[in-house]
Write a protein that holds these residues in place. Structure first.
Motif, PDB file in Angstrom:
ATOM      1  N   PRO C 143      37.006  34.133  43.425  1.00 40.03           N
ATOM      2  CA  PRO C 143      38.152  34.234  44.342  1.00 40.03           C
ATOM      3  C   PRO C 143      38.993  35.502  44.159  1.00 40.03           C
ATOM      4  N   PRO C 144      39.407  35.857  42.927  1.00 42.69           N
ATOM      5  CA  PRO C 144      40.168  37.113  42.820  1.00 42.69           C
ATOM      6  C   PRO C 144      39.332  38.338  43.165  1.00 42.69           C
ATOM      7  N   SER C 145      38.031  38.295  42.907  1.00 46.26           N
ATOM      8  CA  SER C 145      37.195  39.446  43.242  1.00 46.26           C
ATOM      9  C   SER C 145      37.084  39.630  44.754  1.00 46.26           C
ATOM     10  N   ALA C 146      37.079  38.511  45.476  1.00 45.44           N
ATOM     11  CA  ALA C 146      37.031  38.601  46.938  1.00 45.44           C
ATOM     12  C   ALA C 146      38.260  39.339  47.454  1.00 45.44           C
ATOM     13  N   SER C 147      39.420  39.018  46.909  1.00 48.47           N
ATOM     14  CA  SER C 147      40.647  39.708  47.328  1.00 48.47           C
ATOM     15  C   SER C 147      40.553  41.193  47.022  1.00 48.47           C
ATOM     16  N   GLU C 148      40.015  41.493  45.844  1.00 43.09           N
ATOM     17  CA  GLU C 148      39.899  42.894  45.430  1.00 43.09           C
ATOM     18  C   GLU C 148      38.971  43.650  46.382  1.00 43.09           C
ATOM     19  N   ALA C 149      37.861  43.018  46.746  1.00 41.80           N
ATOM     20  CA  ALA C 149      36.901  43.660  47.652  1.00 41.80           C
ATOM     21  C   ALA C 149      37.534  43.898  49.023  1.00 41.80           C
ATOM     22  N   MET C 150      38.354  42.940  49.475  1.00 42.95           N
ATOM     23  CA  MET C 150      39.000  43.111  50.778  1.00 42.95           C
ATOM     24  C   MET C 150      40.031  44.235  50.724  1.00 42.95           C
ATOM     25  N   THR C 151      40.711  44.340  49.599  1.00 43.34           N
ATOM     26  CA  THR C 151      41.645  45.452  49.428  1.00 43.34           C
ATOM     27  C   THR C 151      40.888  46.779  49.451  1.00 43.34           C
TER      28      THR C 151
END
Lengths: 270, 255, 214
Positions: C143-151
């Motif tokens: 989940p936190p990696s998904a946010s990072e990828a979207m950023t």
């Protein structure tokens, strides 16, 4: 204690910066022209969102008055012209890092830029003019007192404003935007009351957008465009200067100017 | 050294900071023996098991497992460990069952059991699977092979963890409070498995608070308190001890 | 429609943005794992420089780092580094710092017992890490990696500061020529589509790893 560490750090960085700058400058003799000839390429740095001097047309090619002139100069020098889009705020970094050979993109000759770069003599006259919406009550520079003035960050418009501290002080706010078109959109959206911009650039937009805008009669500064090189690159600057003069003499410059502005507004050799 | 000694601990000491967790521990385990260690929490029982299983480093003392030296005192009285390559061989002679099972949640029960035989011992997958299914069958978990740990009850998980340890065929199996994390109604099934192993003469060292179980199963009981072995002997001897601290501790548990 | 006319140009910028996105992930994720493990080192000479690196990368703007990597090396070494290389370098080092911290959080959330069980069963520390710990960490940090990828998709727009013409730059150029904000809106739609795909891929992954619970 903390302050001391901070100061030590700052001085270290400064020493490093001075040393590296010194090295970079000492290392190069004036091989500038030879380097371009050997590489068979002249790398021209430009903001490719700066019509009509340099911008992208419908088919995504970089075109413009400056681009056409530069192409002809390169052809006469026997080298290829490489157009390198840059972020305008990074132009001196680009030049100093050697990633481009010259800045040629409606580059207004200013005192500060003469300090930073080696500039050709002026090839075109330009003014910093003020654009307002057609129905704006503003008629003169004095009317802008307390109002919001937009301009492109790091542009000659910004410098022209700096050279008029009284006028600047009279303004309510100066809004620096990334490029001229954002500034124009800002004006359109009434985010600002007026836009300070190169006359030649403004001409392109007014021609497109027509009657929405009005240009104030008073201009801020009379200026001239030149081509900027690294301070040390005298030989390269002289060669380009020579070619420009030759083009003025044989009428090529006038021809290109007429194509873009319907008349010859170039000034070199006149 | 008689060959039926599978574990020998001499003069073992361990400090955490300034806290002396173990002081001069001596312990010998013979083949086929079931040794039960009891004592209040903080007495150093778990630390002893963790030292033998290389999960902590000894400060001083000697540990010998199956005739191989794990660590030995140097002239300054500090424990010096065997070479890295030997450490692994020594560890493979013994197994440890944890209080909290520590099954691998991302593997099926079968894979929990076969992973080490295949990737540590280099057994062919088919052989490891056959072995795993035999072990699961024996421990009453035959139908759980394809399930994941979270789908099993605590008692089933602990039994699977025992199967996982047994798959490596250890010479000694250590249990660190194997039923402490379980609901009372589930401890029985785990104790039953340990009982079953004892009947097969598996050498075991069990740290537990289940006194009835200790009494029934142990060949020898060791009572530890504050990092030292207070006394050791047959269940008979220890449960009828005249030693004040042992009596105090046992009284606590008989209430 | 203006958008239709400039679409090929915008797609060219989109491809550039995607190149930055993919290469940054390819370099920053493994680098982040290595940095996370170094960060956990108890040796001060290893841990301190790593902490310093994490502070610099997370404590200064990415746009500043882009300018630094583009213009500083030529100054010192005398050789230009190349625009795209500078972009990938700055993005990878920057995102590696964020991934390292996400990864460290994941690593520290794995119970000690998992490492201990691995050891007791005879796995080497490398085997314990790759077979037992890493798969569990991946599930936890999705989940936190998904946010990072979207950023990261959105941050590709910063590359234009050193002259790399990605999607947002392409849109701005069209805007300059056409004096219309339509290209910017079109770019916004493209970013949204890209990030929908990123979100979709990550939720697929999460679903795939939902077969077990911790």
């Amino acid at each position: 204690m903390n302050k001391r560490i901070f100061l030590t750090l700052i001085s270290l960085i400064l020493v490093l910066a001075v040393l590296t700058t010194g090295c970079a400058k000492a290392a190069s003799g004036d091989q500038s022209l030879k380097k371009v000839q050997d590489a068979k390429t002249l790398v021209l740095g430009l903001d490719d969102a700066f019509p009509p001097m340099g911008y992208r047309n419908e088919s995504n090619d970089i075109v413009g008055f400056d681009v056409d002139v530069a192409k002809e100069v390169a052809k006469r020098m026997g080298v290829e012209l490489k157009l390198q889009p840059i972020d305008w705020s990074q132009k001196f970094n680009e030049l100093n890092a050697g990633t481009i050979d010259c800045i040629w993109n409606g580059y207004t000759i200013t005192e500060e830029r003469l300090q930073e770069t080696n500039v050709t003599s002026a090839y075109m006259k330009n003014r910093q003019i003020v654009i307002v919406l057609a129905d704006s009550p503003v008629q003169s520079l004095a009317d802008l007192a307390g109002k919001k003035l937009a301009l492109q960050a790091e542009s000659s418009a910004a410098e022209a404003l700096e050279s008029k501290p009284d006028f600047k002080a009279s303004l309510g706010e100066v809004i620096e935007l990334k490029d001229n078109v954002t500034a124009l959109l800002d004006l359109k959206a009434s985010g600002s009351d007026a836009l300070l911009v190169d006359e030649i650039v403004a001409g392109y937009y007014i021609a497109r957008e027509g009657k929405q805008y009005r240009i104030l009669d008073e201009a801020l500064a009379e200026e001239e465009y030149g081509v900027g090189f690294r301070k040390a690159d005298q030989a390269l600057r002289d060669e380009v200067q020579k070619q420009l003069e030759a083009m003025a003499k044989d009428g090529t410059l006038a021809k290109i100017s007429t194509e873009w502005f319907s008349k010859d507004i170039t000034t070199i050799g006149k | 050294m008689p060959s039926d000694i599978v574990l020998s601990v001499e003069n073992l000491a361990k400090k955490f900071g300034t806290l002396e967790v173990l002081k001069s521990i001596h312990l010998t385990v013979r083949r086929g023996e079931v040794v039960v260690i009891i004592g209040p929490s903080g007495s150093g029982k778990s630390t002893l098991l963790r030292l033998i299983n290389q999960l902590e480093q000894a400060d001083s003392g000697n540990i010998t497992v199956g005739g191989q030296v794990l660590c030995k005192n140097d002239p300054q009285g500090r424990s010096v460990y065997a070479a890295k390559a030997d450490l692994k061989a020594i560890q493979l002679k013994i197994g440890l069952v944890f209080q909290s099972f520590n099954l691998f949640p991302h593997f099926t029960i079968e894979r929990n059991i076969t992973e080490a035989p295949v990737h540590v011992l280099g057994q062919p997958a088919a052989q490891a699977k056959t072995k795993a299914s035999a072990l699961l069958h024996k421990l009453g978990l035959a139908e759980k092979a394809p399930n994941y740990p979270f789908q099993l009850s605590g008692g089933q998980q602990q039994r699977a963890a025992i199967a996982r340890a047994l798959a490596l065929e250890p010479e000694v199996l250590f249990f660190d409070e194997p039923t402490s994390a379980l609901d009372p109604e589930l401890t029985g099934e785990v104790l039953k498995v340990i009982r079953q192993l004892a009947a097969e003469h598996m050498t075991m060292v069990v740290v537990t608070h289940e006194m009835a179980f200790a009494r029934e199963l142990a060949d020898r009981i060791i009572f530890m308190d504050q990092g030292v072995i207070i006394e050791e002997g047959t269940p008979e001897q220890v449960f009828n001890s005249t030693h004040e601290r042992t009596r105090q501790f046992l009284r606590h548990y008989s209430e | 429609m203006v958008t239709f006319q400039i679409l090929p140009y915008l797609l060219e910028g989109t491809w550039r943005a995607l190149q930055i996105f993919i290469l940054t992930l390819v370099f920053s994720i493994p680098l982040g794992i290595v940095i996370a493990r170094l960060r956990q080192s108890t040796v001060r000479i290893i841990q301190l420089p790593v902490r310093f690196y994490l502070l610099i990368m997370r404590g200064t703007p990415l746009i500043l780092q882009l300018i630094f990597f583009m213009y500083f090396p030529p100054f010192v070494l005398g050789i230009p580094i190349g625009r795209f290389t500078a972009v990938i370098l700055a993005f990878s080092l920057n995102y590696a710092a964020y991934f390292a911290e996400i990864f460290r959080g994941g690593l520290e959330s794995i119970p000690r017992g998992q490492f201990e069980a691995g050891h007791v069963l005879g796995f080497s520390s490398g085997q314990t890490f790759t077979r037992i710990i890493l798969p569990q960490v991946i599930k936890r940090i999705l989940p936190p990696s998904a946010s990072e990828a979207m950023t990261l998709i959105k941050d590709t727009a910063l590359a234009q500061i050193i002259g790399v013409a990605e999607l947002f730059r392409a849109a701005q150029n069209s805007t300059s020529r056409l004096v219309s904000i339509e290209p910017i809106i079109a770019a916004g739609v493209i970013y949204l589509i890209l990030n929908s795909l990123v979100a979709l891929v990550f939720s697929r992954f999460e679903k795939k790893l939902s077969y077990y619970r911790h």
